[in-house]
Scaffold this active site. Structure first.
Site, short mmCIF file in Angstrom:
data_model
loop_
_atom_site.label_atom_id
_atom_site.label_comp_id
_atom_site.label_asym_id
_atom_site.label_seq_id
_atom_site.Cartn_x
_atom_site.Cartn_y
_atom_site.Cartn_z
CB VAL A 12 26.68 64.45 -80.39
CG1 VAL A 12 25.73 63.46 -79.73
CG2 VAL A 12 27.43 65.22 -79.33
CG ASP A 31 23.62 66.88 -91.04
OD1 ASP A 31 24.16 66.72 -89.92
OD2 ASP A 31 23.37 68.03 -91.51
CB THR A 121 23.00 70.01 -74.35
OG1 THR A 121 24.00 68.99 -74.41
CG2 THR A 121 22.94 70.59 -72.95
CD GLU A 148 27.00 60.94 -75.71
OE1 GLU A 148 26.16 60.10 -76.03
OE2 GLU A 148 28.01 60.65 -75.02
CG LEU A 150 30.31 62.48 -77.14
CD1 LEU A 150 31.15 63.58 -77.74
CD2 LEU A 150 29.86 61.52 -78.20
CG LEU A 247 41.37 70.11 -59.54
CD1 LEU A 247 41.90 69.57 -58.21
CD2 LEU A 247 40.64 71.44 -59.28
N GLY A 254 36.79 76.60 -73.45
CA GLY A 254 36.04 77.00 -74.66
C GLY A 254 35.28 75.80 -75.15
CB CYS A 257 29.83 71.40 -74.40
SG CYS A 257 29.29 70.27 -75.68
NE ARG A 324 30.87 73.51 -82.52
CZ ARG A 324 30.00 72.49 -82.57
NH1 ARG A 324 28.73 72.73 -82.78
NH2 ARG A 324 30.41 71.26 -82.40
P1 NAD Z 1 27.19 69.80 -84.59
O1 NAD Z 1 26.94 71.20 -84.97
O2 NAD Z 1 28.56 69.22 -84.80
O3 NAD Z 1 26.17 68.84 -85.35
C1 NAD Z 1 24.80 69.08 -85.45
C2 NAD Z 1 24.35 68.58 -86.82
O4 NAD Z 1 22.93 68.60 -86.85
C3 NAD Z 1 24.82 69.47 -87.97
O5 NAD Z 1 25.52 68.66 -88.91
C4 NAD Z 1 23.52 70.01 -88.56
O6 NAD Z 1 23.58 70.18 -89.97
C5 NAD Z 1 22.55 68.92 -88.17
N1 NAD Z 1 21.12 69.29 -88.21
C6 NAD Z 1 20.52 70.44 -87.80
N2 NAD Z 1 19.19 70.34 -87.99
C7 NAD Z 1 18.94 69.11 -88.51
C8 NAD Z 1 17.78 68.39 -88.92
N3 NAD Z 1 16.56 68.95 -88.83
N4 NAD Z 1 17.93 67.15 -89.42
C9 NAD Z 1 19.14 66.58 -89.50
N5 NAD Z 1 20.28 67.19 -89.14
C10 NAD Z 1 20.18 68.43 -88.66
O7 NAD Z 1 26.77 69.65 -83.06
P2 NAD Z 1 27.37 68.64 -81.97
O8 NAD Z 1 28.64 69.17 -81.43
O9 NAD Z 1 27.31 67.26 -82.50
O10 NAD Z 1 26.29 68.83 -80.82
C11 NAD Z 1 24.98 68.31 -80.95
C12 NAD Z 1 24.28 68.41 -79.62
O11 NAD Z 1 24.95 67.58 -78.66
C13 NAD Z 1 24.29 69.82 -79.01
O12 NAD Z 1 23.09 70.03 -78.32
C14 NAD Z 1 25.45 69.77 -78.03
O13 NAD Z 1 25.29 70.68 -76.97
C15 NAD Z 1 25.37 68.35 -77.54
N6 NAD Z 1 26.65 67.79 -77.07
C16 NAD Z 1 27.79 68.06 -77.77
C17 NAD Z 1 28.98 67.49 -77.35
C18 NAD Z 1 30.28 67.78 -78.07
O14 NAD Z 1 31.35 67.50 -77.52
N7 NAD Z 1 30.24 68.32 -79.28
C19 NAD Z 1 29.01 66.66 -76.21
C20 NAD Z 1 27.82 66.39 -75.56
C21 NAD Z 1 26.64 66.97 -75.99
#
Ligand code: NAD
Length: 427
Positions: A12, A31, A121, A148, A150, A247, A254, A257, A324
């Site tokens: 994201v 990060d 989220t 988000e 996406l 559907l 899986g 999310c 995941r």
């Molecule tokens: P991700 O694990 O791919 O990325 C999270 C990143 O945050 C990691 O690189 C981690 O090292 C970093 N991080 C953790 N603590 C930190 C800090 N204090 N400072 C800076 N960086 C830090 O996760 P993601 O898939 O991008 O998901 C992020 C959020 O968005 C989640 O809550 C997820 O539920 C939500 N979300 C994900 C998607 C998706 O399709 N992946 C879609 C919508 C919403």
């Protein structure tokens, strides 16, 4: 154009930051993982997301990657927070990364020009908790919930052409400031309270997951009564009240999310004293759906002990390397427990597979995985598997059994090529 910060360079955060750079903003992405930041600074992208690498190269001069929170704060006004919120053992959302970031902020110091936009989220109530934690430490900073929506694999298009933007605000001035960032996208904007915005995200994902479990159960009944679920779904979906999307039956949802968000909403309800019965069933149906493939394999092969089963596709869906909560993980574990020898292939998730799959032979190609196999399971409908010369591949298999876990192959062509072909909910 403004100077924007993004916390978290994951699926994201990276997409958000890079898309904002394409809109002309100066973006600093922070990060805590030094490998990710080093890779990005070097021009390589630590995740597989189509189009992302090219966009980073194109807008490199507007992107800064850093490990330093001070640098991020110094260079940004609005800060999008996109840290991970994985499930805990109890099924609740793990907020340790979110609250860890709040602790870091408290130690580093924010000022009123900063506005946090929470993209992660997070359960209803988190915004209020973050705000009061910061206030208790004397930090005046704006906060909006900005969930988000996406989808991995098409994340860039989803970010730049969203169906809607949701902004939950404590203070309308903060909402205005955030809405201005999205204004060029021309999407409908839902402005509301922070708790309502937080709930919109969970309710959306839970509804989509419910649709999947629903059609999976219809598929299972279709198998019992000799109906064809693909046509049932088409006939249902043409009703505008229902719609065609989500559907498509398969071997369960899986990803990073749906499973965790459905579970977190169920727990959130439970912790508040409400038993969300429907979601309990959605989760159970999904777990059983992953395991039904084992029954289908046994129907063709008898006991699986010593049988070679090839899994095609390991990522939770095509277009991503994200494994995941992928159905492949549960399926591989079940097959190994039955004594099967499991070989597997994925076009992009092999590195993730090496970390997550134990006891599975990883093959260099689909053809290699299929060679000598007693059966193949299409787990992820990657285009290259659909385009495979199945007749040629089948000739190398010990037995021509294919379970199409995504109803993605042409059943008539597979049968004509001599396969014992079985899909989900199709006769
Ligand atoms: P991700 O694990 O791919 O990325 C999270 C990143 O945050 C990691 O690189 C981690 O090292 C970093 N991080 C953790 N603590 C930190 C800090 N204090 N400072 C800076 N960086 C830090 O996760 P993601 O898939 O991008 O998901 C992020 C959020 O968005 C989640 O809550 C997820 O539920 C939500 N979300 C994900 C998607 C998706 O399709 N992946 C879609 C919508 C919403």
């Amino acid at each position: 154009m403004s100077r924007i910060g993004v916390v978290g360079a994951g699926y994201v955060g990276l997409v958000t930051g890079v898309c904002l750079a394409t809109m002309g903003h100066e973006v600093t992405i922070r990060d805590i993982d030094p490998r990710k930041i080093a890779a990005l600074a070097d021009g390589s992208v630590p995740i597989h997301e189509p189009g992302l690498e090219e966009l980073i190269a194109e807008h490199r001069e507007r992107l800064t990657f850093t490990l330093s929170l001070e640098r991020l704060l110094e260079r940004s006004g609005i800060i999008f927070v996109a840290v991970d919120t994985p499930p805990t053992y109890s099924g609740d959302a793990d907020l340790s990364r979110v609250m860890g970031f709040v602790d870091e902020l408290a130690a580093t110091g924010v000022d009123p020009r900063h506005l946090l936009a929470m993209k992660s989220t997070v359960p209803v109530g988190t915004g209020e908790r973050v705000r009061s934690e910061l206030a208790a430490r004397g930090l005046g900073v704006g906060y909006c919930s900005n969930p988000e929506f996406l989808k991995e694999g098409v994340a860039i298009a989803d970010f730049l052409r969203p169906d809607r933007v949701v902004i939950g605000e404590f203070d309308p001035a903060d909402g205005d400031r955030l809405a201005a960032v999205y204004e060029p996208l021309g999407a409908p904007v839902v402005r509301t309270s922070v708790p309502t915005a937080e709930m919109i995200k969970y309710a959306s994902n839970a509804f989509l997951a419910t649709k999947i479990s629903f059609i999976n159960e219809i598929a299972n009944v279709c198998e019992e009564v000799g109906a064809d679920v693909a046509t049932v779904a088409q006939g249902m979906g043409l009703d505008q009240r229902i719609g065609t999307s989500f559907l498509r039956p398969g071997i369960g949802f899986g990803g990073s999310c749906f499973p965790k968000d459905v579970s977190a909403l169920k727990q959130l309800a439970g912790n508040s004293g409400y038993h969300f019965q429907l979601l309990t069933a959605v989760i159970e149906v999904n777990e059983l759906q992953k395991r039904r493939v084992v029954g289908k394999l046994k129907k063709h092969l008898g006991e699986l002990d010593g049988k070679r089963v090839a899994l095609l596709g390991l990522a939770f869906k095509p277009g991503t390397d994200d494994m995941r909560e992928a159905s492949s993980l549960v399926l591989a574990a079940r097959l190994i427990a039955e004594g099967a020898i499991v070989t597997a292939h994925d076009p992009v998730a092999m590195d993730a597979a090496r970390e997550r799959l134990r006891g599975v032979e990883l093959a260099g190609s689909a053809g290699e995985a299929l060679e000598g196999a007693d059966a193949a399971v299409l787990v992820t409908e990657w285009p290259e598997y659909l385009a495979l010369d199945w007749a040629a591949a089948g000739a190398t298999m010990a037995r021509p059994v294919v379970i199409d876990g995504r109803n993605a192959l042409d059943g008539a062509a597979m049968r004509a090529a001599g396969f014992d072909y079985e899909a989900i909910g199709r006769t």
